[in-house]
Design an enzyme around this catalytic site. Structure first.
Site, PDB file in Angstrom:
ATOM      1  N   HIS A  15      21.617 -29.212  -4.632  1.00  0.00           N
ATOM      2  CA  HIS A  15      22.442 -28.028  -4.345  1.00  0.00           C
ATOM      3  C   HIS A  15      21.651 -26.784  -4.732  1.00  0.00           C
ATOM      4  O   HIS A  15      20.929 -26.797  -5.724  1.00  0.00           O
ATOM      5  CB  HIS A  15      23.750 -28.078  -5.155  1.00  0.00           C
ATOM      6  CG  HIS A  15      24.805 -27.188  -4.591  1.00  0.00           C
ATOM      7  ND1 HIS A  15      24.860 -25.850  -4.873  1.00  0.00           N
ATOM      8  CD2 HIS A  15      25.806 -27.451  -3.740  1.00  0.00           C
ATOM      9  CE1 HIS A  15      25.874 -25.319  -4.228  1.00  0.00           C
ATOM     10  NE2 HIS A  15      26.476 -26.264  -3.526  1.00  0.00           N
TER      11      HIS A  15
ATOM     12  N   ASP B  26      29.575 -33.520  -1.165  1.00  0.00           N
ATOM     13  CA  ASP B  26      29.552 -34.362   0.049  1.00  0.00           C
ATOM     14  C   ASP B  26      29.241 -35.823  -0.215  1.00  0.00           C
ATOM     15  O   ASP B  26      29.343 -36.640   0.704  1.00  0.00           O
ATOM     16  CB  ASP B  26      28.507 -33.797   1.021  1.00  0.00           C
ATOM     17  CG  ASP B  26      28.956 -32.436   1.538  1.00  0.00           C
ATOM     18  OD1 ASP B  26      28.213 -31.457   1.373  1.00  0.00           O
ATOM     19  OD2 ASP B  26      30.087 -32.369   2.048  1.00  0.00           O
TER      20      ASP B  26
HETATM   21  C1  SDX Z   1      27.072 -27.975   0.753  1.00  0.00           C
HETATM   22  O1  SDX Z   1      25.891 -23.481  -0.883  1.00  0.00           O
HETATM   23  C2  SDX Z   1      26.968 -24.136  -1.055  1.00  0.00           C
HETATM   24  O2  SDX Z   1      27.789 -23.831  -1.928  1.00  0.00           O
HETATM   25  C3  SDX Z   1      27.203 -25.269  -0.073  1.00  0.00           C
HETATM   26  C4  SDX Z   1      28.405 -26.178  -0.388  1.00  0.00           C
HETATM   27  C5  SDX Z   1      29.712 -25.454  -0.160  1.00  0.00           C
HETATM   28  O3  SDX Z   1      30.719 -25.885  -0.757  1.00  0.00           O
HETATM   29  O4  SDX Z   1      29.763 -24.530   0.686  1.00  0.00           O
HETATM   30  O5  SDX Z   1      28.336 -26.630  -1.729  1.00  0.00           O
HETATM   31  C6  SDX Z   1      28.422 -27.400   0.550  1.00  0.00           C
HETATM   32  O6  SDX Z   1      26.406 -27.584   1.694  1.00  0.00           O
HETATM   33  C7  SDX Z   1      26.529 -28.965  -0.258  1.00  0.00           C
HETATM   34  C8  SDX Z   1      25.049 -29.378   0.052  1.00  0.00           C
HETATM   35  C9  SDX Z   1      25.119 -30.485   1.111  1.00  0.00           C
HETATM   36  N1  SDX Z   1      23.757 -30.791   1.614  1.00  0.00           N
HETATM   37  C10 SDX Z   1      23.185 -31.973   1.331  1.00  0.00           C
HETATM   38  O7  SDX Z   1      23.642 -32.843   0.577  1.00  0.00           O
HETATM   39  C11 SDX Z   1      21.862 -32.188   2.093  1.00  0.00           C
HETATM   40  C12 SDX Z   1      20.800 -32.712   1.118  1.00  0.00           C
HETATM   41  N2  SDX Z   1      20.462 -31.638   0.168  1.00  0.00           N
HETATM   42  C13 SDX Z   1      19.320 -30.780   0.452  1.00  0.00           C
HETATM   43  O8  SDX Z   1      19.127 -30.522   1.824  1.00  0.00           O
HETATM   44  C14 SDX Z   1      19.207 -29.614  -0.510  1.00  0.00           C
HETATM   45  O9  SDX Z   1      19.432 -30.100  -1.766  1.00  0.00           O
HETATM   46  C15 SDX Z   1      20.077 -28.386  -0.300  1.00  0.00           C
HETATM   47  C16 SDX Z   1      19.965 -27.854   1.081  1.00  0.00           C
HETATM   48  C17 SDX Z   1      21.487 -28.706  -0.610  1.00  0.00           C
HETATM   49  C18 SDX Z   1      19.586 -27.331  -1.293  1.00  0.00           C
HETATM   50  O10 SDX Z   1      18.343 -26.954  -0.879  1.00  0.00           O
HETATM   51  P1  SDX Z   1      17.488 -25.846  -1.693  1.00  0.00           P
HETATM   52  O11 SDX Z   1      18.297 -25.177  -2.743  1.00  0.00           O
HETATM   53  O12 SDX Z   1      16.813 -24.981  -0.689  1.00  0.00           O
HETATM   54  O13 SDX Z   1      16.494 -26.685  -2.502  1.00  0.00           O
HETATM   55  P2  SDX Z   1      15.137 -27.255  -1.944  1.00  0.00           P
HETATM   56  O14 SDX Z   1      15.345 -27.836  -0.582  1.00  0.00           O
HETATM   57  O15 SDX Z   1      14.093 -26.204  -2.122  1.00  0.00           O
HETATM   58  O16 SDX Z   1      14.905 -28.491  -2.955  1.00  0.00           O
HETATM   59  C19 SDX Z   1      14.205 -28.334  -4.170  1.00  0.00           C
HETATM   60  C20 SDX Z   1      13.331 -29.572  -4.278  1.00  0.00           C
HETATM   61  C21 SDX Z   1      12.400 -29.759  -3.091  1.00  0.00           C
HETATM   62  O17 SDX Z   1      11.304 -30.531  -3.558  1.00  0.00           O
HETATM   63  P3  SDX Z   1       9.935 -29.709  -4.055  1.00  0.00           P
HETATM   64  O18 SDX Z   1       9.534 -28.846  -2.867  1.00  0.00           O
HETATM   65  O19 SDX Z   1      10.350 -28.886  -5.262  1.00  0.00           O
HETATM   66  O20 SDX Z   1       8.935 -30.783  -4.372  1.00  0.00           O
HETATM   67  O21 SDX Z   1      14.172 -30.763  -4.290  1.00  0.00           O
HETATM   68  C22 SDX Z   1      13.896 -31.538  -3.134  1.00  0.00           C
HETATM   69  C23 SDX Z   1      13.178 -30.649  -2.150  1.00  0.00           C
HETATM   70  O22 SDX Z   1      12.313 -31.413  -1.316  1.00  0.00           O
HETATM   71  N3  SDX Z   1      15.202 -31.976  -2.634  1.00  0.00           N
HETATM   72  C24 SDX Z   1      15.503 -33.213  -2.242  1.00  0.00           C
HETATM   73  C25 SDX Z   1      16.871 -33.159  -1.925  1.00  0.00           C
HETATM   74  N4  SDX Z   1      17.344 -31.939  -2.126  1.00  0.00           N
HETATM   75  C26 SDX Z   1      16.299 -31.192  -2.549  1.00  0.00           C
HETATM   76  N5  SDX Z   1      14.754 -34.330  -2.122  1.00  0.00           N
HETATM   77  C27 SDX Z   1      15.404 -35.432  -1.681  1.00  0.00           C
HETATM   78  N6  SDX Z   1      16.726 -35.478  -1.367  1.00  0.00           N
HETATM   79  C28 SDX Z   1      17.486 -34.369  -1.476  1.00  0.00           C
HETATM   80  N7  SDX Z   1      18.781 -34.408  -1.174  1.00  0.00           N
END
Ligand code: SDX
Length: 431
Positions: free
Chosen positions: A308, A366
Site C-alpha cells: 500500500h 483487497d
Molecule cells: C487499494 O491509495 C489507497 O488508499 C487505495 C485503497 C483505497 O482504499 O482506496 O487502499 C485501495 O488500491 C489498495 C491497493 C490494492 N492494490 C494491490 O493490492 C496491488 C498490489 N500492490 C502493488 O501494486 C503496490 O503495493 C501498490 C500499488 C498498492 C502501492 O504501490 P507503491 O506505493 O507505488 O509502491 P511500489 O510499487 O513503489 O512498491 C515498493 C516496493 C517495490 O519494490 P522495490 O522497487 O523497492 O524493489 O515494493 C514492491 C515494489 O516492486 N511491491 C511489491 C508489491 N507491492 C509493492 N512486490 C510484490 N508484490 C506486491 N504486491
C-alpha cells in the site's frame, strides 16, 4: 495561520525563498509551495504524488505507520462494530454520526431513491451479456446526468445533497442490474421494507420463482465490507473525482471517472486480481514458487492484495475483513474453505519473508475481501463493482467538500519538459 516556515536555498546563486509550514489537526505538516513558481520560476517534481498534499480535508485520516484509519475522527474498528453502512454514509456526508431521528429520516430518504428511471434498463440491452460489470457501470452511472436535470446546479448545496442521495441510493440497484444482465435473469426492483444491504442482496440473488430469504449474518458481513471501503483519503480514484469535479463537471460524470480509475488492478481491481491469484496458486505447495516470482522484478508478478502506498503497517481494514471472512465461512459451514486456508498460509509465509518485511508489504483491504464476497455468492467479476458501491459515498463526500471550498480552483498540474527544443517544420519534400 502559522509562523513556522521552511527556507529553500539554491547553490546557483538564485535567491533563497521562505515558505509557510502549515499544521493539520493531526498528521504531517505541509510546506505551502503555492508561491514557489511565482517567486523562483521553478516547479516541484513529484510523479505519483508521494510527498504531495493536493487539498485540505476533514473527512478521512490515515496514519500509515500506525495502521490507523479514522472517518471524521472515529476509528474504523469502532465504526465497523457499532454502526451500519448508512450511519457511516451520514457521518461521511454530514461530519457527525446521526441521532436516532436523523438516521430514521436519512434511511427513509435513501430508500425513496433506490429505483432508477425505467429507461435506464434500455442501456443494458446495448451491452454484450459477457461485458465486464465495471464496463457497464462506468457507462450507466455517467448516464445518470442524462436523467436528473433538476439537481445539476453544483453551486446549490441542496442540489449537491440530492445528487449525493441519488448516487448512494441507486448504486446498489445499478450494480445488481449489471449482475442480473450478465446472468440473463430479470432485473429485480428494490423493496422499501428492506434495509439497504439486505435490499441489495435481494436485488442480486432473488428470482421471480421463489421468495428470497434474507440471511442476517451475510447481510451484516457485506454491510461491514461496505463500511471498510467507504472512504480512504486522497487515493487515486478519489483524486480523479476531485480533479474531474474541479472543472465544474456534473457529479454523476465525476463519479463515473472515479469508477474508471478504481477499475485498475493496482487499485480497486486488486480484489478481483487477488482472488484470481489464489485460484492460480491453487495449492499451499505452490506458494513458494509464486512468492519467488512476486519477488522477481522481471516476472511482472505481484502479490495482489499486498502492499500500500500509505500503510507501512497492517491495513486495519484487512484485519476486520479477515474477521468478516471467518464469520461468513462459519455461517456457511465453509470454515475449511480451500481459498481462505490458502490465503492465510500465503499471508503467513509472506509476512515471514525478508523481501516483504523489508518493503513493509502487508495485506491490504483487497486481500481477504474477495474470499468473503465469493462466499456470499458474488461473482469475481463483480468484486470491484461492490467496491464502487461502497466508495461512492466517500467520493461524493470528497467532491462536495471540494466544491464547497471557497479556495478551490481547477486542478492543473505542470510538468518537467524533457522533449525537443524549438525547431522549424521542413516541407515534406525536404524531410
Ligand atoms: C487499494 O491509495 C489507497 O488508499 C487505495 C485503497 C483505497 O482504499 O482506496 O487502499 C485501495 O488500491 C489498495 C491497493 C490494492 N492494490 C494491490 O493490492 C496491488 C498490489 N500492490 C502493488 O501494486 C503496490 O503495493 C501498490 C500499488 C498498492 C502501492 O504501490 P507503491 O506505493 O507505488 O509502491 P511500489 O510499487 O513503489 O512498491 C515498493 C516496493 C517495490 O519494490 P522495490 O522497487 O523497492 O524493489 O515494493 C514492491 C515494489 O516492486 N511491491 C511489491 C508489491 N507491492 C509493492 N512486490 C510484490 N508484490 C506486491 N504486491
Amino acid at each position: 495561520m502559522t509562523d513556522s516556515t521552511a527556507t529553500l536555498s539554491f547553490n546557483d546563486g538564485s535567491p533563497a525563498v521562505t515558505l509557510p509550514v502549515l499544521p493539520g489537526t493531526i498528521g504531517p505538516e505541509v510546506v505551502d509551495i503555492r508561491p514557489l513558481y511565482a517567486k523562483t520560476g521553478r516547479f516541484t517534481y513529484d510523479p505519483g504524488f508521494l510527498s504531495t498534499a493536493a487539498c485540505t480535508s476533514t473527512i478521512t485520516y490515515i496514519d500509515g505507520d500506525k495502521g490507523e484509519l479514522l472517518y471524521r475522527g472515529y476509528p474504523i474498528e469502532q465504526l465497523a462494530v457499532h454502526c451500519d453502512f448508512l450511519e457511516v454514509c451520514y457521518l461521511l456526508l454530514q461530519g457527525e454520526l446521526p441521532t436516532a431521528d436523523q438516521k430514521k429520516e436519512f434511511v427513509n430518504t435513501v430508500t425513496q431513491h433506490t429505483m432508477v428511471h425505467e429507461q435506464m434498463s434500455a442501456f443494458f440491452r446495448g451491452f454484450r451479456r459477457d461485458s465486464h460489470p465495471m464496463a457497464m457501470l462506468v457507462g450507466v452511472v455517467g448516464s445518470l446526468s442524462a436523467f436528473y436535470h433538476d439537481s445539476l446546479d453544483i453551486t446549490d448545496p441542496h442540489h449537491r445533497h440530492v445528487s449525493a442521495i441519488r448516487l448512494i441510493a441507486k448504486l446498489p440497484t445499478l450494480v445488481a442490474m449489471c449482475h442480473k444482465y450478465t446472468m440473463g435473469q430479470p432485473f429485480v426492483y428494490p423493496r422499501n421494507e428492506l434495509y439497504y444491504t439486505a435490499n441489495f442482496m435481494r436485488m442480486m440473488f432473488s428470482v421471480p420463482c421463489e421468495e428470497y430469504k434474507v440471511n442476517d449474518v451475510l447481510v451484516r458481513a457485506l454491510d461491514r465490507i461496505f463500511i471498510l471501503h467507504a472512504d480512504h483519503e486522497q487515493n487515486a480514484s478519489t483524486s480523479t473525482v476531485r480533479l474531474a469535479g474541479s472543472s465544474g463537471a456534473y457529479p454523476f460524470a465525476c463519479i463515473a471517472a472515479g469508477i474508471a480509475c478504481l477499475w485498475g488492478p493496482a487499485h480497486g481491481g486488486a480484489n478481483e486480481a487477488a482472488l484470481n491469484m489464489l485460484e492460480q496458486i491453487g495449492d499451499v505447495s505452490k506458494i513458494g514458487e509464486f512468492i519467488k516470482q512476486a519477488k522477481d522484478k522481471n516476472s511482472g508478478v505481484k502479490l495482489m492484495g499486498f502492499g500500500h502506498r500509505v500503510y507501512k503497517n497492517y491495513d486495519p481494514r484487512a484485519k476486520l475483513m479477515r474477521e468478516a471472512c471467518h464469520a461468513v465461512l462459519e455461517e456457511l459451514g465453509l470454515h475449511d474453505d480451500r481459498l481462505f486456508k490458502l490465503a492465510m498460509a500465503l499471508e503467513k509465509i509472506a509476512l515471514e519473508d525478508e523481501y516483504f518485511v523489508q518493503r513493509k508489504l502487508y495485506p491490504n483491504v483487497d486481500f481477504y475481501s474477495g474470499i468473503v464476497q465469493r462466499a456470499v455468492g458474488i461473482p469475481v467479476s463483480l468484486f470491484t463493482a461492490i467496491f464502487v458501491l461502497a466508495r461512492t459515498v466517500g467520493w461524493i463526500a470528497q467532491w462536495n467538500e471540494m466544491i464547497s471550498d471557497p479556495e478551490q480552483k481547477i486542478g492543473r498540474p505542470r510538468q518537467l519538459y524533457t522533449g525537443a527544443r524549438r525547431r522549424d517544420v521542413k516541407p515534406l519534400a525536404q524531410r
